[in-house]
Design a protein around this motif. Structure first.
Motif, mmCIF file in Angstrom:
data_model
loop_
_atom_site.group_PDB
_atom_site.id
_atom_site.type_symbol
_atom_site.label_atom_id
_atom_site.label_comp_id
_atom_site.label_asym_id
_atom_site.label_seq_id
_atom_site.Cartn_x
_atom_site.Cartn_y
_atom_site.Cartn_z
ATOM 1 N N ASN A 138 34.482 -15.209 -10.691
ATOM 2 C CA ASN A 138 35.080 -14.052 -10.023
ATOM 3 C C ASN A 138 36.525 -14.320 -9.595
ATOM 4 O O ASN A 138 37.326 -13.397 -9.512
ATOM 5 C CB ASN A 138 34.222 -13.599 -8.845
ATOM 6 C CG ASN A 138 33.089 -12.687 -9.320
ATOM 7 O OD1 ASN A 138 33.231 -12.004 -10.335
ATOM 8 N ND2 ASN A 138 31.972 -12.687 -8.613
ATOM 9 N N ALA A 139 36.856 -15.574 -9.331
ATOM 10 C CA ALA A 139 38.244 -15.899 -8.976
ATOM 11 C C ALA A 139 39.176 -15.595 -10.157
ATOM 12 O O ALA A 139 40.229 -14.981 -9.994
ATOM 13 C CB ALA A 139 38.357 -17.369 -8.565
ATOM 14 N N TYR A 140 38.747 -16.012 -11.370
ATOM 15 C CA TYR A 140 39.607 -15.736 -12.534
ATOM 16 C C TYR A 140 39.680 -14.242 -12.837
ATOM 17 O O TYR A 140 40.647 -13.769 -13.398
ATOM 18 C CB TYR A 140 39.145 -16.536 -13.759
ATOM 19 C CG TYR A 140 39.776 -17.916 -13.788
ATOM 20 C CD1 TYR A 140 41.106 -18.075 -14.206
ATOM 21 C CD2 TYR A 140 39.074 -19.035 -13.362
ATOM 22 C CE1 TYR A 140 41.705 -19.323 -14.208
ATOM 23 C CE2 TYR A 140 39.669 -20.292 -13.364
ATOM 24 C CZ TYR A 140 40.980 -20.429 -13.789
ATOM 25 O OH TYR A 140 41.583 -21.660 -13.788
ATOM 26 N N LYS A 141 38.620 -13.502 -12.439
ATOM 27 C CA LYS A 141 38.656 -12.048 -12.669
ATOM 28 C C LYS A 141 39.545 -11.338 -11.660
ATOM 29 O O LYS A 141 39.997 -10.233 -11.908
ATOM 30 C CB LYS A 141 37.242 -11.476 -12.499
ATOM 31 C CG LYS A 141 36.410 -11.535 -13.743
ATOM 32 C CD LYS A 141 35.141 -10.711 -13.535
ATOM 33 C CE LYS A 141 34.111 -11.068 -14.561
ATOM 34 N NZ LYS A 141 32.745 -10.825 -14.085
ATOM 35 N N THR A 142 39.730 -11.921 -10.477
ATOM 36 C CA THR A 142 40.446 -11.209 -9.413
ATOM 37 C C THR A 142 41.739 -11.938 -9.024
ATOM 38 O O THR A 142 42.805 -11.609 -9.514
ATOM 39 C CB THR A 142 39.531 -11.017 -8.179
ATOM 40 O OG1 THR A 142 39.087 -12.303 -7.720
ATOM 41 C CG2 THR A 142 38.320 -10.161 -8.507
ATOM 42 N N ILE A 143 41.613 -12.961 -8.190
ATOM 43 C CA ILE A 143 42.825 -13.555 -7.620
ATOM 44 C C ILE A 143 43.642 -14.376 -8.635
ATOM 45 O O ILE A 143 44.791 -14.705 -8.382
ATOM 46 C CB ILE A 143 42.502 -14.412 -6.368
ATOM 47 C CG1 ILE A 143 41.471 -15.498 -6.688
ATOM 48 C CG2 ILE A 143 41.999 -13.523 -5.237
ATOM 49 C CD1 ILE A 143 41.143 -16.384 -5.488
ATOM 50 N N LEU A 144 43.032 -14.702 -9.794
ATOM 51 C CA LEU A 144 43.777 -15.420 -10.835
ATOM 52 C C LEU A 144 43.839 -14.590 -12.116
ATOM 53 O O LEU A 144 43.975 -15.122 -13.223
ATOM 54 C CB LEU A 144 43.109 -16.782 -11.124
ATOM 55 C CG LEU A 144 43.255 -17.837 -10.030
ATOM 56 C CD1 LEU A 144 42.320 -19.013 -10.278
ATOM 57 C CD2 LEU A 144 44.701 -18.330 -9.925
ATOM 58 N N ARG A 145 43.719 -13.255 -11.963
ATOM 59 C CA ARG A 145 43.596 -12.392 -13.150
ATOM 60 C C ARG A 145 44.810 -12.461 -14.062
ATOM 61 O O ARG A 145 44.697 -12.235 -15.265
ATOM 62 C CB ARG A 145 43.327 -10.937 -12.720
ATOM 63 C CG ARG A 145 44.463 -10.314 -11.920
ATOM 64 C CD ARG A 145 44.083 -8.984 -11.295
ATOM 65 N NE ARG A 145 45.153 -8.495 -10.440
ATOM 66 C CZ ARG A 145 45.356 -8.882 -9.182
ATOM 67 N NH1 ARG A 145 44.529 -9.760 -8.619
ATOM 68 N NH2 ARG A 145 46.373 -8.428 -8.480
ATOM 69 N N LYS A 146 45.986 -12.798 -13.508
ATOM 70 C CA LYS A 146 47.193 -12.820 -14.345
ATOM 71 C C LYS A 146 47.368 -14.159 -15.067
ATOM 72 O O LYS A 146 48.298 -14.336 -15.833
ATOM 73 C CB LYS A 146 48.425 -12.567 -13.472
ATOM 74 C CG LYS A 146 48.444 -11.182 -12.846
ATOM 75 C CD LYS A 146 49.667 -11.012 -11.979
ATOM 76 C CE LYS A 146 49.591 -9.735 -11.170
ATOM 77 N NZ LYS A 146 50.487 -9.793 -10.002
ATOM 78 N N GLN A 147 46.473 -15.117 -14.759
ATOM 79 C CA GLN A 147 46.644 -16.458 -15.332
ATOM 80 C C GLN A 147 45.809 -16.641 -16.587
ATOM 81 O O GLN A 147 44.881 -15.883 -16.844
ATOM 82 C CB GLN A 147 46.254 -17.524 -14.291
ATOM 83 C CG GLN A 147 46.923 -17.348 -12.952
ATOM 84 C CD GLN A 147 48.446 -17.226 -13.068
ATOM 85 O OE1 GLN A 147 49.059 -17.932 -13.868
ATOM 86 N NE2 GLN A 147 49.044 -16.336 -12.288
ATOM 87 N N LYS A 148 46.159 -17.685 -17.351
ATOM 88 C CA LYS A 148 45.405 -18.010 -18.558
ATOM 89 C C LYS A 148 43.946 -18.295 -18.163
ATOM 90 O O LYS A 148 43.676 -19.050 -17.225
ATOM 91 C CB LYS A 148 46.036 -19.258 -19.188
ATOM 92 C CG LYS A 148 45.488 -19.586 -20.543
ATOM 93 C CD LYS A 148 46.284 -20.771 -21.133
ATOM 94 C CE LYS A 148 45.335 -21.693 -21.852
ATOM 95 N NZ LYS A 148 45.801 -23.071 -21.867
ATOM 96 N N GLN A 149 43.006 -17.673 -18.895
ATOM 97 C CA GLN A 149 41.589 -17.767 -18.521
ATOM 98 C C GLN A 149 40.890 -18.909 -19.279
ATOM 99 O O GLN A 149 40.961 -18.957 -20.509
ATOM 100 C CB GLN A 149 40.881 -16.448 -18.860
ATOM 101 C CG GLN A 149 41.545 -15.204 -18.287
ATOM 102 C CD GLN A 149 41.186 -14.966 -16.826
ATOM 103 O OE1 GLN A 149 40.015 -14.935 -16.476
ATOM 104 N NE2 GLN A 149 42.187 -14.814 -15.980
ATOM 105 N N PRO A 150 40.171 -19.784 -18.591
ATOM 106 C CA PRO A 150 39.405 -20.831 -19.296
ATOM 107 C C PRO A 150 38.101 -20.218 -19.828
ATOM 108 O O PRO A 150 37.009 -20.471 -19.311
ATOM 109 C CB PRO A 150 39.143 -21.865 -18.197
ATOM 110 C CG PRO A 150 39.186 -21.094 -16.925
ATOM 111 C CD PRO A 150 40.029 -19.877 -17.129
ATOM 112 N N THR A 151 38.228 -19.420 -20.892
ATOM 113 C CA THR A 151 37.139 -18.546 -21.355
ATOM 114 C C THR A 151 35.830 -19.278 -21.598
ATOM 115 O O THR A 151 34.764 -18.803 -21.210
ATOM 116 C CB THR A 151 37.577 -17.824 -22.652
ATOM 117 O OG1 THR A 151 38.929 -17.426 -22.456
ATOM 118 C CG2 THR A 151 36.742 -16.610 -22.931
#
Ligand code: FAD
Length: 488
Positions: free
Chosen positions: A282-295
Motif C-alpha cells: 500500500n505504501a508503493y500504491k500511495t505515498i510512493l506512487r510516483k516512484q519506480k515500483q518493485p513489481t
C-alpha cells in the motif's frame, strides 16, 4: 541533531523511533490512526477488555533489548510471565491435549492421550531447534540484502545442511513422515498459521516455529498484549520521540534520488532520514506512487487473514486456558478453502484466546473475554457479509459440539474484525496479517529489503518487509533497518 521521520506507529515504527532516538536523532512519528500500535491495539466494551490483534507472545528478548538500549530495567517497565501450558487442543471426538511448556511432560501427554511415542515428539522438537540454530542467525537477525550475510562462516555451514533444514519438502510431508497419529500431524501443521501460511505448501523449514513455543517459550505480558504497544510507546516518549496522531502521510518527497521529507495534512516536513512502517504494497500504491515500483516483490502472494469475534461470554469454562484450539475434522480441506478457493471451510479450526484466565479484570466476575478467531483468505473482494454470517453460525455450532454447550445465549457483547476492516484500520494490503505468505521456498528472498536501493535515505520496517510478519520479526526489522541508517 539530525532529524528522522517515521511513517506509522505499528510496533516496528515505535521500535525504530526508539532506536533512532537512542542514536541521537530528533524523531517524529506520523500515525494515521488516533492511537499507536497499528494491529496491536485493544478493544473495551462493557467491562470486557480484548487485545485486538496478536495474542501469542514469543521471543521477549526483542522487547527487553529496547529497554536495555535506553538504560532501563525491562522488567520494571514491561512485565511478562512464561506460560506453563502453551495451548489447549480439542478434537470433536472428545480427545484433548495440553501442550505443556515442559517438553518431556508434553511428550508424555501425547503418548498417553494420542498413543504416539514420546520419543517422536522429542525428536521433532530437537529437529526444530536444529533448523532454528542454523537459520535464525541468517534469516532473522541479518539483512539478506548484504553480501556479508552470504559469505560468513555461519552461512557456509548452513548451505551444507540444506536437506536437513527442510527446504525440499512441505511442512505436512515432513510431519506426516515423522508422526503416525493424524491428530499430532495436525497439531504440528498448525504452526504454519503462525505466519499466515499453508502447511500443505509451505516448506518444512517452517518447522522452525515449534522451537519458539516449546524450547524458547510462550509468554503472556502481565498487563495483556496491548502492553507491548503501551510500554514501547511510553519508552519512545521518554526518549523524546514526538508522536502525531490522526496524521496520515500523503507522500514521501523525493528529489534527485533522495528522500527529503513527507507531505502530511498539506504541510511539508523535511528530514535526513525517512523510515516507512506502512505496509509496503500500500505504501508503493500511495505515498510512493510516483516512484519506480518493485513489481515482482509487490505481486507476491499474501498471507492469510483472520475473522475475529470479540465475545463477552457470561460464563466460566474451566476447561479453557489462555490459548485454545478446536480443530477442524478435515485440515487439508480447510486450507484448500483458504488458499485455493478463497473461501471459508464449513468446519473451521476455531482459536479462542481468553486473557481473563490470566488477567481476571479483563472480564466481569463469572465471565470470560473470548477472542474467537478463524483463519480466512485475504481480501480478494469476496462477499464478506455472507461469508461472515455463515462462519459465525458454523463457529458457534462447532463450539457447542466440542464444549457441549449452548453458546449463543451466553454472548453478552460482540465486536467483529475481518479482512476488510484489518485493511482499513492498519493499511495492511488485502487485510493479510503477515505481509507476504511463506508458501514457497523463495518467499524469504522476495520480501522488500529494509532500505530502498533506488532512493537514498529511505528505510523500511514492519511485518511486510524483511525478515517478515509477527511481533518478534517486526521488532527485528527495526534493528536491521537501524544497521543501514548507521552504515553498519
Ligand atoms: P502495523 O501494525 O501494520 O501498523 C502500521 C501502522 O502504520 C498503522 O498504525 C497504520 O495506521 C499506520 N499507517 C499506515 N499508512 C499510514 C500513512 N500513510 N500515514 C501514517 N500512518 C500510516 N503476531 C504475533 O507475533 N503473534 C500473534 O499472535 C499474532 N496474531 C495476529 C492476529 C491478528 C488478528 C493480526 C491482525 C495480526 C497478528 N499478528 C501476530 C501479526 C502482528 O500483529 C504484525 O506482524 C505486527 O503487529 C506488524 O507490525 P508493524 O510494525 O508492521 O505495523
Amino acid at each position: 541533531p539530525k532529524k528522522a521521520l517515521v511513517i506509522g506507529s505499528g510496533i516496528a515504527g515505535i521500535a525504530s523511533s526508539i532506536r533512532l532516538a537512542h542514536a541521537g536523532f530528533s524523531v517524529e512519528v506520523f500515525e494515521a490512526n488516533s492511537y499507536p500500535g497499528g494491529k496491536l491495539s485493544e478493544i473495551q466494551i462493557k467491562g470486557y477488555r480484548f487485545d485486538a490483534g496478536p495474542s501469542l507472545f514469543t521471543l521477549p528478548e526483542q522487547m527487553e533489548e529496547l529497554f536495555q538500549l535506553a538504560g532501563k530495567d525491562p522488567k520494571a517497565h514491561f512485565d511478562y510471565e512464561k506460560l506453563e501450558v502453551a495451548c489447549h487442543y480439542f478434537w470433536e471426538d472428545g480427545k484433548q491435549v495440553k501442550a505443556w511448556a515442559d517438553i518431556n511432560r508434553f511428550a508424555e501427554e501425547v503418548e498417553t492421550k494420542l498413543g504416539e511415542s514420546a520419543q517422536h515428539v522429542r525428536e521433532a522438537l530437537k529437529s526444530s531447534a536444529y533448523i532454528y540454530d542454523h537459520l535464525a542467525p541468517l534469516f532473522m537477525h541479518r539483512s539478506l540484502h548484504q553480501i556479508s550475510t552470504w559469505t560468513n562462516a555461519q552461512a557456509l555451514k548452513s548451505y551444507l545442511k540444506m536437506g536437513k533444514l527442510g527446504i525440499f519438502s512441505t511442512m505436512h510431508e515432513a510431519n506426516a513422515q515423522r508422526f503416525s497419529n493424524p491428530k499430532l500431524v495436525q497439531l504440528f501443521n498448525r504452526y504454519a498459521t503462525y505466519n499466515g501460511s499453508d502447511p500443505y505448501q509451505t516448506p518444512a523449514t517452517l518447522n522452525i516455529i515449534p522451537h519458539l513455543e516449546f524450547n524458547i517459550g510462550a509468554y503472556f505480558p502481565k498487563k495483556g498484549m496491548h502492553d507491548i504497544t503501551q510500554s514501547l510507546y511510553k519508552l519512545a516518549k521518554d526518549l523524546g520521540v514526538k508522536f502525531h496522531f490522526n496524521a496520515k502521510v500523503d507522500e514521501i518527497l523525493v528529489e534527485r534520488g533522495k528522500a527529503i521529507g513527507i507531505k502530511v495534512k498539506g504541510e511539508t516536513r523535511l528530514a535526513g532520514v525517512l523510515v516507512n512502517n506502512m505496509d509496503m504494497v500500500n505504501a508503493y500504491k500511495t505515498i510512493l506512487r510516483k516512484q519506480k515500483q518493485p513489481t515482482k516483490l509487490l505481486n507476491q502472494p499474501k498471507s492469510s487473514s483472520a475473522l475475529i469475534f470479540y465475545w463477552g461470554i457470561k460464563k466460566n469454562f474451566s476447561e479453557l486456558g489462555l490459548h485454545n484450539i478446536l480443530f477442524s475434522e478435515d485440515y487439508k480441506r480447510e486450507f484448500e478453502h483458504i488458499f485455493k478457493k478463497g473461501s471459508i471451510y464449513e468446519d473451521p479450526t476455531v482459536y479462542i484466546n481468553i486473557t481473563s484466565t490470566h488477567k481476571p479484570d479483563d472480564a466481569p466476575a463469572g465471565g470470560m473475554n473470548w477472542f474467537t478467531m478463524i483463519n480466512v483468505p485475504n481480501n480478494q473482494g469476496q462477499d464478506w457479509d455472507q461469508l461472515i454470517a455463515e462462519a459465525r453460525k458454523n463457529i458457534i455450532e462447532k463450539v457447542n459440539r466440542v464444549l457441549k454447550t449452548d453458546l449463543e445465549p451466553l454472548i453478552e457483547v460482540e465486536e467483529i474484525l475481518e479482512p476488510r476492516t484489518i485493511e482499513s484500520k492498519t493499511s495492511s494490503s488485502n487485510g493479510a496479517l503477515y505481509g507476504n505468505s511463506s508458501n514457497n521456498r523463495f518467499a524469504a528472498f522476495l520480501r522488500h529489503a529494509n532500505y530502498s536501493s533506488d532512493i537514498k535515505n529511505l528505510y523500511f520496517c514492519g511485518g511486510s518487509v524483511h525478515p517478515g510478519g509477527g511481533i518478534p520479526l517486526s521488532l527485528l526489522s527495526a534493528k536491521i533497518m537501524m544497521g543501514f541508517v548507521l552504515g553498519k
